[in-house]
Scaffold this motif. Structure first.
Motif, PDB file in Angstrom:
ATOM      1  N   CYS B  49     -51.364 -57.199  83.974  1.00  0.00           N
ATOM      2  CA  CYS B  49     -50.166 -56.354  83.842  1.00  0.00           C
ATOM      3  C   CYS B  49     -48.944 -57.113  84.336  1.00  0.00           C
ATOM      4  O   CYS B  49     -48.962 -57.735  85.390  1.00  0.00           O
ATOM      5  CB  CYS B  49     -50.353 -55.064  84.635  1.00  0.00           C
ATOM      6  SG  CYS B  49     -48.873 -54.046  84.686  1.00  0.00           S
ATOM      7  N   LEU B  50     -47.859 -57.055  83.568  1.00  0.00           N
ATOM      8  CA  LEU B  50     -46.654 -57.803  83.897  1.00  0.00           C
ATOM      9  C   LEU B  50     -45.744 -57.050  84.858  1.00  0.00           C
ATOM     10  O   LEU B  50     -44.697 -57.541  85.248  1.00  0.00           O
ATOM     11  CB  LEU B  50     -45.882 -58.116  82.609  1.00  0.00           C
ATOM     12  CG  LEU B  50     -46.665 -58.883  81.535  1.00  0.00           C
ATOM     13  CD1 LEU B  50     -45.873 -58.921  80.228  1.00  0.00           C
ATOM     14  CD2 LEU B  50     -46.979 -60.292  82.016  1.00  0.00           C
ATOM     15  N   CYS B  52     -43.724 -54.611  84.326  1.00  0.00           N
ATOM     16  CA  CYS B  52     -42.436 -54.706  83.626  1.00  0.00           C
ATOM     17  C   CYS B  52     -41.332 -53.907  84.316  1.00  0.00           C
ATOM     18  O   CYS B  52     -41.592 -52.863  84.887  1.00  0.00           O
ATOM     19  CB  CYS B  52     -42.560 -54.176  82.199  1.00  0.00           C
ATOM     20  SG  CYS B  52     -43.852 -54.967  81.260  1.00  0.00           S
ATOM     21  N   CYS B  57     -45.012 -48.592  78.703  1.00  0.00           N
ATOM     22  CA  CYS B  57     -46.313 -47.927  78.643  1.00  0.00           C
ATOM     23  C   CYS B  57     -46.210 -46.492  79.138  1.00  0.00           C
ATOM     24  O   CYS B  57     -46.887 -45.596  78.622  1.00  0.00           O
ATOM     25  CB  CYS B  57     -47.342 -48.700  79.467  1.00  0.00           C
ATOM     26  SG  CYS B  57     -46.795 -49.053  81.145  1.00  0.00           S
ATOM     27  N   CYS B 110     -47.593 -51.308  75.073  1.00  0.00           N
ATOM     28  CA  CYS B 110     -47.643 -52.287  76.171  1.00  0.00           C
ATOM     29  C   CYS B 110     -47.043 -53.621  75.706  1.00  0.00           C
ATOM     30  O   CYS B 110     -47.407 -54.152  74.658  1.00  0.00           O
ATOM     31  CB  CYS B 110     -49.094 -52.481  76.625  1.00  0.00           C
ATOM     32  SG  CYS B 110     -49.330 -53.875  77.732  1.00  0.00           S
ATOM     33  N   ILE B 111     -46.112 -54.119  76.535  1.00  0.00           N
ATOM     34  CA  ILE B 111     -45.376 -55.348  76.190  1.00  0.00           C
ATOM     35  C   ILE B 111     -46.318 -56.515  75.878  1.00  0.00           C
ATOM     36  O   ILE B 111     -46.083 -57.309  74.963  1.00  0.00           O
ATOM     37  CB  ILE B 111     -44.458 -55.760  77.378  1.00  0.00           C
ATOM     38  CG1 ILE B 111     -43.469 -54.638  77.703  1.00  0.00           C
ATOM     39  CG2 ILE B 111     -43.746 -57.071  77.113  1.00  0.00           C
ATOM     40  CD1 ILE B 111     -42.447 -54.351  76.636  1.00  0.00           C
TER      41      ILE B 111
HETATM   42  S1  SF4 Z   1     -46.139 -52.227  79.383  1.00  0.00           S
HETATM   43 FE1  SF4 Z   1     -48.151 -53.209  79.697  1.00  0.00          FE
HETATM   44  S2  SF4 Z   1     -47.627 -54.985  80.903  1.00  0.00           S
HETATM   45 FE2  SF4 Z   1     -45.855 -53.682  81.040  1.00  0.00          FE
HETATM   46  S3  SF4 Z   1     -46.161 -52.421  82.863  1.00  0.00           S
HETATM   47 FE3  SF4 Z   1     -47.060 -51.276  81.185  1.00  0.00          FE
HETATM   48  S4  SF4 Z   1     -49.204 -51.894  81.176  1.00  0.00           S
HETATM   49 FE4  SF4 Z   1     -48.143 -53.405  82.411  1.00  0.00          FE
END
Ligand code: SF4
Ligand SMILES: Cc1cc2nc3c(=O)[nH]c(=O)nc-3n(C[C@H](O)[C@H](O)[C@H](O)COP(=O)(O)OP(=O)(O)OC[C@H]3O[C@@H](n4cnc5c(N)ncnc54)[C@H](O)[C@@H]3O)c2cc1C
Ligand SMILES: Cc1cc2nc3c(=O)[nH]c(=O)nc-3n(C[C@H](O)[C@H](O)[C@H](O)COP(=O)(O)OP(=O)(O)OC[C@H]3O[C@@H](n4cnc5c(N)ncnc54)[C@H](O)[C@@H]3O)c2cc1C
Ligand code: FES
Lengths: 282, 480
Positions: B49-50, B52, B57, B110-111
């Motif tokens: 997980c980044l 973000c 998400c 999700c990015i």
């Molecule tokens: S979009 Fe994906 S990578 Fe970014 S916070 Fe949510 S779960 Fe984590």
């Protein structure tokens, strides 16, 4: 848990149970039924409400022991409990003042027609009762029906009590005698209901029957109780169980009710063996 | 332990997969197919997980779980904390972690999914909930606020359970009325053990009970007492209807009256709810032939066909009139079904069911379809191919072609606004029905949707019921 307050054996195979359930007692109307589960792991089965006592908060049911679940139910003693008891289900019988109505009960069907006869009488109808069974000791509710009917006819298939023949023969006799009949309620084994429908059809006498397909939930969720009425699919538990007899596809119902017959025999047999073993211990 | 990896390093970690029962084994039992992620895999997955700045998400999640928030707690190995974080937004994480269509919700946005595979958010949710259960870490929140008002919830499915939990937390006296003899709605009678074990369901339902909600089973609102009686005689000041969409549709083709033709509801109810798989120890029977056909392409169809396989069907066909791409079932279930040897008959439509001399199903006649222009639903419309009819031998036909709301409450409640489809009409911001003290949500208003949407509705309704009940007080004061 729902307590059995009273138990009465009406015949070798037919038992009346009075069960504590104030809510159902208060709400039930003629034509309603309950779904019962006797114990954990047990089947849910539909049983018509024969009577109720609002003050005592009790509901009477009359059960014919034909398979495992009904046998278990009939073997319960006063003071014991059934696990689940839910209702009142089904559309209540539409009660009006028709004039003169004939209420027909075949076998344990008498338990189902009795509350209807009573309600029809209370609504001002002249009620003619016909009740029948295979033989004398299978006749139930004779006294009760006698009280709510202006006239009560009794038939036995073997002639062991009162008129010999079928309830439908008695109905035919009444019609032939020129009696004006404004409505008929016929409840009992499917072939009996089918014959009654055939008797009244040529005369255009409005006739209601109460259908008994196999049910699972009794709330309209599974679609297992579907029957064909007037060419349309109906769910007996929510659209019925009473329908216009002249519109019902009885043959289909008879066939569908056989769906699990072989498995039900297995279930019954294992139960009987189990009971025998227990009794052997005694 | 905070995530010290650089984004580029995080992206190098491949998406972690659940440990699963081998497909050859699992068609012989009803045990759960997926065991989820173990701690090691979960930690690795969480690292992806980044975190973000703009966690899209969360927007993808109908109940807006703080997804990066709970993932960080996993990295800190504070699993109970992670579970609590989820529970702020979702009181049924072990259930949702198993059955939510994550691929269409949080994970689709999700990015990480833009270039790589998205974070396995659902699997992490499940891991956290399971870890908490396995290690007895759950502590029921203490409700300090007590409001002297009674609220009724009708139906103990995900909509009702969620609405109840929210209202209890606000301090109301809540009673859930359930028609059947056990709780959970579709979660219990529909979704099979191999996807959602009853034990897990029981634990999460009991938490709603422990929180303070009373649950009355064997109570059919509309029959045992009408909705008006709940309000006028039993003193409930507001009601939430979460009665679901329990009435099965039938195709209305010839032969549906034959023995061996069942709705998926009846089939699954017999097996899941009444335990017919254990017949004759359990009393409710079920009869499954060597060849069976299930009609439909949703989760219900997938559950039915996989259940039939487990009950001993050698050939289990899934008949669907569009193509695989249009199937509304969760991707994971479709994959699992395929692994289990379910035979997919796509672009195929049943025409009639044929019976034998005992009135039992012996075959089904089908027709091939092709896809035409998109219809109202935006999906390409299936068109029959003339002359493509053919017959396959089957002994059961199970129909899973959707359901509509159960009509009991609608029929017994005057003044409740109903749509042509039989759904209850609500204001989609407040979930209030045409009656000011009656609210509704879940499948009852959508006509067959998802667990999480039902929960979303339950939450929304709880909030606006609270507002309504507070305003009633104010109004009373004014008029006094
Ligand atoms: S979009 Fe994906 S990578 Fe970014 S916070 Fe949510 S779960 Fe984590
Ligand atoms: C609306 C309704 C009201 C009913 N009211 C009464 C009542 O007041 N008193 C009473 O004794 N019985 C009543 N019945 C019938 C009762 O439900 C069945 O006798 C019972 O389900 C049989 O269960 P079992 O396990 O004992 O027998 P099983 O072993 O399941 O069945 C024995 C045989 O009974 C037939 N059968 C199975 N299920 C049903 C069913 N649901 N209905 C009818 N026949 C069935 C089958 O042909 C089977 O071979 C009613 C049924 C319905 C649908
Ligand atoms: C087989 C199957 C598989 C599915 N798989 C998935 C999946 O994987 N993921 C997903 O997100 N969704 C899935 N769904 C859809 C999902 O289960 C539903 O959208 C969800 O359960 C709806 O929740 P609900 O609370 O609105 O209603 P329900 O779950 O239907 O619950 C309604 C409850 O109300 C009770 N009730 C009804 N009428 C009354 C009354 N008059 N009085 C008292 N109680 C009453 C019912 O008995 C029931 O318990 C599936 C559905 C099915 C049928
Ligand atoms: S018994 Fe299930 S729909 Fe009637």
């Amino acid at each position: 848990m729902y307590k059995i307050i009273e138990k009465q054996k009406l015949s070798e195979t037919i038992t009346k149970l009075v069960i504590e359930s104030p809510r159902v007692a208060k709400k039930r109307k003629a034509g309603n039924f309950v779904m019962i589960r006797v114990k954990e792991g047990g089947e849910r089965i539909p049983i018509t409400i024969a009577d109720s006592d609002i003050e005592k908060g009790t509901v009477s049911i009359i059960v014919q022991a034909i398979g495992k679940t009904t046998k278990m139910l009939c073997s319960l003693k006063e003071g014991e409990y059934v696990l689940d008891f839910v209702g009142p289900l089904g559309e209540p019988t539409p009660i009006e003042n028709f004039g003169r109505v004939v209420c027909i009960g075949g076998g344990v069907g008498t338990a189902e027609v009795y509350p209807i006869a009573k309600a029809l009488r209370d609504a001002g109808n002249e009620v003619i009762g016909i009740i029948g069974a295979r033989s004398k000791d299978l006749i139930i509710l004779e006294k009760e029906m006698g009280e709510v009917c202006n006239k009560l006819y009794i038939t036995t298939d073997d002639g062991s009590y009162q008129g010999k023949g079928f309830v439908s023969d008695q109905l035919q006799d009444l019609i032939n005698s020129g009696m004006k009949i404004d409505g008929v309620y016929a409840i009992g084994p499917i072939p009996m209901m089918k014959v009654c429908a055939n008797v009244t059809r040529p005369f255009g006498i409005k006739t209601y029957v109460s259908l008994n397909p196999i049910m699972v939930d009794g709330t309209g969720m599974c679609g297992g109780c579907r029957v064909t009425v007037g060419g349309k699919m109906k769910f007996a538990c929510v659209d019925g169980p009473e329908f216009d007899a002249h519109e019902v596809d009885f043959d289909e119902l008879i066939m569908r009710n056989r769906t699990y017959a072989d498995l039900e025999t297995i279930s019954d047999k294992t139960y009987e063996e189990h009971v025998c073993k227990l009794e052997g211990v005694k | 332990m905070p995530n010290t990896l650089k984004p580029s390093e995080r992206m190098k970690i491949p998406r972690q997969h659940s440990i699963e029962q081998p497909s050859t084994e699992r068609t012989k039992n009803f045990n759960e197919v997926s065991f989820g992620l173990n701690e090691e895999l979960a930690l690795l997955e969480a690292k992806r997980c980044l975190d973000c700045k703009n966690p899209v998400c969360i927007d993808g999640c109908p109940v807006r779980i703080d997804i990066p928030g709970f993932i960080i707690k996993i990295l800190e190995k504070d699993y109970a904390g992670a579970a609590d974080k989820i529970r702020e937004a979702n009181y049924l994480p072990a259930i949702c972690g198993r059955v939510c269509p994550q691929e269409d919700q949080c994970e689709i946005v999700c990015i990480l999914g833009k270039k790589h595979e998205p974070v396995a958010i659902g699997k992490l949710e499940r891991f956290v909930a399971d870890y908490e259960m396995a290690n007895n870490l759950f502590k029921s929140p203490v409700v300090n606020n007590h409001i002297d008002k009674k609220v009724a919830i009708v139906g103990s499915g995900p909509a009702g359970l969620t609405c109840a939990a929210e209202l209890v937390k606000l301090g109301y006296k809540v009673t859930i009325f359930e028609a059947l003899h056990a709780t959970g709605g579709v979660l219990r009678y529909g979704i099979p053990e191999f996807r959602l074990p009853k034990e897990i369901l029981d634990i999460e339902v009991n938490r709603v009970r422990e929180l303070g909600a009373e649950i009355l089973t064997n109570f059919v609102v509309g029959r045992t007492a009408t909705l008006d009686e709940l309000i006028d005689e039993m003193g409930y000041e507001a009601v939430f209807l979460g009665t679901g969409a329990g009435t099965p549709n039938f195709m209305e083709i010839p032969g549906e009256h034959l023995s061996g033709v069942l709705s998926a509801n009846e089939f699954l109810t017999r097996v899941n709810f009444m335990k017919a798989y254990a017949f004759p120890e359990a009393d409710t029977p079920i009869k499954i032939g060597k060849q069976i056909a299930v009609i439909g392409g949703g989760n219900t169809a997938m559950d039915a066909v996989r259940t039939a396989k487990r009950l001993g069907a050698e050939q289990a066909y899934l008949i669907y009139r569009r193509s695989r791409k249009e199937m509304p079932a969760r991707v994971e279930e479709v994959m699992h079904a395929e692994e289990e040897g379910i035979e997919f008959m796509m672009l195929t439509n049943p025409l009639r069911i044929i019976g034998d001399e005992f009135n039992w199903v012996k075959a089904i006649e089908c027709q091939k379809m092709e896809l035409g222009e998109p219809d109202d639903s935006g999906r390409r419309k299936p068109i029959p191919i003339k002359g493509s009819e053919y017959i396959i031998e089957v002994q059961n036909v199970i129909e899973a072609i959707g359901q509509k709301p159960n009509p009991i409450i609608q029929a017994t409640t005057p003044g409740l606004g109903i749509s042509k489809r039989g759904t209850v009409v609500v204001d989609n911001k407040t979930m209030v029905t045409s009656r000011p003290n009656v609210f509704a949500g879940g499948d009852l208003i959508h006509g067959g949707a998802t667990v999480i949407l039902a929960m979303h509705d339950g939450k929304l309704a709880a909030a606006s019921m609270h507002e309504y009940l507070q305003n009633v007080d104010k109004e009373e004061k004014v008029t006094k």
